[in-house]
Scaffold this motif. Structure first.
Motif, PDB file in Angstrom:
ATOM      1  N   GLU A 192       0.829  -1.213   0.000  1.00 39.29           N
ATOM      2  CA  GLU A 192       0.000   0.000   0.000  1.00 39.29           C
ATOM      3  C   GLU A 192       0.862   1.261   0.000  1.00 39.29           C
ATOM      4  O   GLU A 192       0.555   2.239  -0.707  1.00 39.29           O
ATOM      5  CB  GLU A 192      -0.938  -0.006   1.207  1.00 39.29           C
ATOM      6  N   LYS A 193       1.937   1.252   0.773  1.00 42.51           N
ATOM      7  CA  LYS A 193       2.823   2.420   0.826  1.00 42.51           C
ATOM      8  C   LYS A 193       3.534   2.631  -0.512  1.00 42.51           C
ATOM      9  O   LYS A 193       3.655   3.768  -0.988  1.00 42.51           O
ATOM     10  CB  LYS A 193       3.852   2.251   1.948  1.00 42.51           C
ATOM     11  N   LEU A 194       4.013   1.546  -1.083  1.00 45.90           N
ATOM     12  CA  LEU A 194       4.675   1.644  -2.387  1.00 45.90           C
ATOM     13  C   LEU A 194       3.694   2.177  -3.424  1.00 45.90           C
ATOM     14  O   LEU A 194       4.037   3.069  -4.216  1.00 45.90           O
ATOM     15  CB  LEU A 194       5.207   0.275  -2.805  1.00 45.90           C
ATOM     16  N   ALA A 195       2.482   1.642  -3.425  1.00 45.47           N
ATOM     17  CA  ALA A 195       1.467   2.087  -4.381  1.00 45.47           C
ATOM     18  C   ALA A 195       1.135   3.559  -4.174  1.00 45.47           C
ATOM     19  O   ALA A 195       0.913   4.302  -5.135  1.00 45.47           O
ATOM     20  CB  ALA A 195       0.203   1.241  -4.237  1.00 45.47           C
ATOM     21  N   ARG A 196       1.139   3.981  -2.924  1.00 45.80           N
ATOM     22  CA  ARG A 196       0.773   5.370  -2.640  1.00 45.80           C
ATOM     23  C   ARG A 196       1.781   6.351  -3.223  1.00 45.80           C
ATOM     24  O   ARG A 196       1.401   7.334  -3.855  1.00 45.80           O
ATOM     25  CB  ARG A 196       0.655   5.573  -1.128  1.00 45.80           C
ATOM     26  N   LEU A 227       3.669   5.867  -5.638  1.00 48.33           N
ATOM     27  CA  LEU A 227       3.700   5.719  -7.102  1.00 48.33           C
ATOM     28  C   LEU A 227       2.363   6.120  -7.740  1.00 48.33           C
ATOM     29  O   LEU A 227       2.205   6.001  -8.958  1.00 48.33           O
ATOM     30  CB  LEU A 227       4.023   4.271  -7.479  1.00 48.33           C
ATOM     31  N   GLU A 228       1.413   6.549  -6.911  1.00 42.69           N
ATOM     32  CA  GLU A 228       0.069   6.895  -7.392  1.00 42.69           C
ATOM     33  C   GLU A 228      -0.584   5.703  -8.097  1.00 42.69           C
ATOM     34  O   GLU A 228      -1.186   5.826  -9.165  1.00 42.69           O
ATOM     35  CB  GLU A 228       0.115   8.084  -8.347  1.00 42.69           C
ATOM     36  N   LYS A 229      -0.462   4.520  -7.494  1.00 44.02           N
ATOM     37  CA  LYS A 229      -1.025   3.308  -8.074  1.00 44.02           C
ATOM     38  C   LYS A 229      -1.977   2.625  -7.088  1.00 44.02           C
ATOM     39  O   LYS A 229      -2.028   1.398  -6.988  1.00 44.02           O
ATOM     40  CB  LYS A 229       0.106   2.350  -8.461  1.00 44.02           C
ATOM     41  N   ASP A 230      -2.763   3.435  -6.397  1.00 43.60           N
ATOM     42  CA  ASP A 230      -3.654   2.892  -5.376  1.00 43.60           C
ATOM     43  C   ASP A 230      -4.709   1.947  -5.949  1.00 43.60           C
ATOM     44  O   ASP A 230      -5.029   0.925  -5.347  1.00 43.60           O
ATOM     45  CB  ASP A 230      -4.352   4.037  -4.633  1.00 43.60           C
ATOM     46  N   GLU A 231      -5.245   2.294  -7.103  1.00 45.58           N
ATOM     47  CA  GLU A 231      -6.288   1.449  -7.694  1.00 45.58           C
ATOM     48  C   GLU A 231      -5.737   0.075  -8.054  1.00 45.58           C
ATOM     49  O   GLU A 231      -6.362  -0.955  -7.789  1.00 45.58           O
ATOM     50  CB  GLU A 231      -6.864   2.123  -8.935  1.00 45.58           C
ATOM     51  N   GLU A 232      -4.547   0.057  -8.676  1.00 47.33           N
ATOM     52  CA  GLU A 232      -3.919  -1.230  -9.031  1.00 47.33           C
ATOM     53  C   GLU A 232      -3.633  -2.055  -7.786  1.00 47.33           C
ATOM     54  O   GLU A 232      -3.793  -3.278  -7.789  1.00 47.33           O
ATOM     55  CB  GLU A 232      -2.629  -0.984  -9.805  1.00 47.33           C
ATOM     56  N   SER A 233      -3.205  -1.401  -6.725  1.00 47.70           N
ATOM     57  CA  SER A 233      -2.878  -2.138  -5.501  1.00 47.70           C
ATOM     58  C   SER A 233      -4.120  -2.750  -4.872  1.00 47.70           C
ATOM     59  O   SER A 233      -4.071  -3.848  -4.311  1.00 47.70           O
ATOM     60  CB  SER A 233      -2.173  -1.224  -4.494  1.00 47.70           C
ATOM     61  N   ARG A 234      -5.257  -2.049  -4.969  1.00 43.70           N
ATOM     62  CA  ARG A 234      -6.487  -2.592  -4.365  1.00 43.70           C
ATOM     63  C   ARG A 234      -6.897  -3.905  -5.026  1.00 43.70           C
ATOM     64  O   ARG A 234      -7.322  -4.844  -4.345  1.00 43.70           O
ATOM     65  CB  ARG A 234      -7.614  -1.562  -4.460  1.00 43.70           C
ATOM     66  N   GLY A 235      -6.760  -3.986  -6.338  1.00 44.28           N
ATOM     67  CA  GLY A 235      -7.094  -5.229  -7.030  1.00 44.28           C
ATOM     68  C   GLY A 235      -6.195  -6.367  -6.609  1.00 44.28           C
ATOM     69  O   GLY A 235      -6.660  -7.487  -6.348  1.00 44.28           O
ATOM     70  N   TYR A 236      -4.906  -6.088  -6.514  1.00 47.62           N
ATOM     71  CA  TYR A 236      -3.957  -7.135  -6.138  1.00 47.62           C
ATOM     72  C   TYR A 236      -4.118  -7.535  -4.673  1.00 47.62           C
ATOM     73  O   TYR A 236      -4.129  -8.730  -4.339  1.00 47.62           O
ATOM     74  CB  TYR A 236      -2.525  -6.675  -6.404  1.00 47.62           C
ATOM     75  N   ILE A 237      -4.237  -6.562  -3.790  1.00 43.82           N
ATOM     76  CA  ILE A 237      -4.390  -6.864  -2.362  1.00 43.82           C
ATOM     77  C   ILE A 237      -5.690  -7.629  -2.120  1.00 43.82           C
ATOM     78  O   ILE A 237      -5.750  -8.521  -1.268  1.00 43.82           O
ATOM     79  CB  ILE A 237      -4.333  -5.572  -1.524  1.00 43.82           C
ATOM     80  N   GLY A 238      -6.725  -7.312  -2.893  1.00 40.98           N
ATOM     81  CA  GLY A 238      -7.974  -8.073  -2.787  1.00 40.98           C
ATOM     82  C   GLY A 238      -7.753  -9.539  -3.117  1.00 40.98           C
ATOM     83  O   GLY A 238      -8.284 -10.431  -2.439  1.00 40.98           O
ATOM     84  N   PHE A 239      -6.976  -9.805  -4.155  1.00 40.75           N
ATOM     85  CA  PHE A 239      -6.624 -11.182  -4.512  1.00 40.75           C
ATOM     86  C   PHE A 239      -5.841 -11.844  -3.377  1.00 40.75           C
ATOM     87  O   PHE A 239      -6.156 -12.963  -2.946  1.00 40.75           O
ATOM     88  CB  PHE A 239      -5.791 -11.182  -5.799  1.00 40.75           C
ATOM     89  N   TYR A 240      -4.809 -11.163  -2.882  1.00 47.08           N
ATOM     90  CA  TYR A 240      -3.932 -11.697  -1.833  1.00 47.08           C
ATOM     91  C   TYR A 240      -4.735 -12.040  -0.572  1.00 47.08           C
ATOM     92  O   TYR A 240      -4.642 -13.152  -0.041  1.00 47.08           O
ATOM     93  CB  TYR A 240      -2.855 -10.655  -1.523  1.00 47.08           C
ATOM     94  N   GLN A 241      -5.528 -11.096  -0.112  1.00 48.15           N
ATOM     95  CA  GLN A 241      -6.304 -11.326   1.109  1.00 48.15           C
ATOM     96  C   GLN A 241      -7.413 -12.351   0.886  1.00 48.15           C
ATOM     97  O   GLN A 241      -7.767 -13.097   1.811  1.00 48.15           O
ATOM     98  CB  GLN A 241      -6.878 -10.001   1.602  1.00 48.15           C
TER      99      GLN A 241
END
Length: 403
Positions: A200-204, A206-220
């Protein structure tokens, strides 16, 4: 005559001072955040209004104004990295040097590799790292960075692990001296307990919050699948697991990433309470622990020429499994007696992709309870996130015996 020399000396000093000020002003101007007029690195409302006037009068282009407006709307961004350091990013990071293999992999997931301009040599050995990233300039290794090359590339950010040479004052000072505004972001991305927060911090930044939400949703979602079936299993009925990494009798205890992986998958690590994070034991200790499941890792990075993504040849993995089984007294261990000695391809459980390894471990620990859970499907989805074209239905050299 003496007064003349004094006057001449004073004149020379003034010239030097003027040149120094001019030089520092030029540097400050080069490092200035677009749209920032007062040098505080922030685009205020007044500065944004001034930029609008500059656009109207033709002093700046529409694209330049859009960048200034973006900086006004979204920056500064503040995060705390894995060393506990407060990091402030004042403008989009567009030129990044990466020493951390895990960061590069997650940047692929976030579709942000176009920002990378230089990488550590070790990244070029990983099959999952994109070819366009591998073709970038080398900047040395984590343990021995090529600072001259880093400085020559003129990055606006350097991404590294939390505990490396970049924590040393001398290296830090050299980099900062080359660019006082350089962002040095140190994050691990290999510790399961802090992984999501670090993504989440890396995505923040890099302004890639939307991409991170999709991936983190998969992971969790994967972890939720495992936990829904295994959380109700009493501690005393969870499988007793001996986890051995690539080294002979090298295991993992509390505080280690491998221990966290075993626990996430629903296992009881029989050597959790040893004093060192990665202790070395012996066969007598293993016999006393009498594990129900033995996990032996095989192959890390470029240390092997078979198995995993390298080739479909599992003969070396079979040899590794036989070595564990044939150790003195091995036939008396429950894991050996019941055919529950497994060899797992090491890179599946290391670093950013540990969710793959955890999925295979969960299936090994609970083959009946997780009858409908498919770690190969999880594995394939992860590869799709990374952008690695690889059909797992045609390649089976990741765990033996095959699940």
């Amino acid at each position: 005559m003496l007064n003349k020399f004094r006057l001449l000396g004073m004149a020379i000093m003034c010239i030097i001072l003027v040149l120094a000020i001019a030089s520092s002003t030029a540097i400050a101007s080069e490092l200035q955040v677009p749209g920032d007029r007062n040098g505080d690195h922030i685009v205020s409302e007044d500065e944004l209004a001034a930029a609008k006037e500059d656009r109207k009068s033709g002093k700046i282009s529409s694209d330049e104004f859009m960048q200034i407006e973006l900086i006004h709307d979204k920056y500064p961004i503040e995060v705390t990295d894995s060393t506990g350091s407060e990091i402030t990013v004042y403008k989009p990071l567009e030129r990044i040097v990466v020493f951390n293999n895990q960061v590069s992999e997650v940047m692929q997931i976030l579709n942000a590799t176009d920002r990378i301009i230089g990488i550590a040599v070790s990244l070029k050995k990983d099959p999952l790292i994109a070819q366009e990233v591998k073709s970038l300039p080398d900047v040395g290794e984590v343990t021995e960075p090529d600072l001259e090359e880093v400085i020559k590339l003129d990055p606006d950010a350097v991404f590294d692990y939390s505990n490396t040479i970049f924590t040393k004052d001398e290296t830090f000072k050299k980099l900062k001296a080359s660019n006082p505004d350089l962002v040095i972001f140190r994050v691990d991305l290999f510790r399961p307990e802090s992984y999501v927060e670090e993504v989440e911090k890396l995505a923040r930044i890099l302004e890639k919050d939307e991409e991170s939400r999709g991936y983190i949703g998969f992971y969790q979602g994967v972890l939720n699948q495992i936990h829904q079936e295994t959380d109700s299993v009493p501690d005393e009925k969870r499988p007793r697991v001996y986890f051995e990494h690539s080294g002979e009798f090298g295991t993992a205890a509390n505080g280690s990433g491998y221990h966290s992986d075993v626990v996430m998958a629903g296992g009881n690590n029989v050597f959790a309470n040893l004093s060192a994070e990665y202790p070395t034991i012996d066969q007598e200790t293993t016999l006393q622990a009498n594990p129900e499941v033995i996990i032996k890792l095989f192959g890390h990075g470029s240390s092997t020429s078979s198995g995993g993504y390298i080739s479909d040849d599992t003969s070396e993995m079979e040899k590794s499994r036989k070595t564990v089984i044939d150790r003195p007294g091995g036939k008396d261990i429950d894991a050996v007696k019941n055919g529950r000695v497994y060899v797992l391809y090491g890179p599946l459980i290391d670093g950013a992709r540990h969710i793959i390894g955890v999925s295979y471990l969960a299936k090994i620990f609970y083959p009946d309870l997780l009858a409908d859970f498919d770690p190969e499907e999880i594995h394939q989805k992860y590869l799709d996130f990374v952008g690695f074209e690889y059909d797992l239905s045609e390649h089976k050299a990741f765990v033996i015996p095959e699940l």
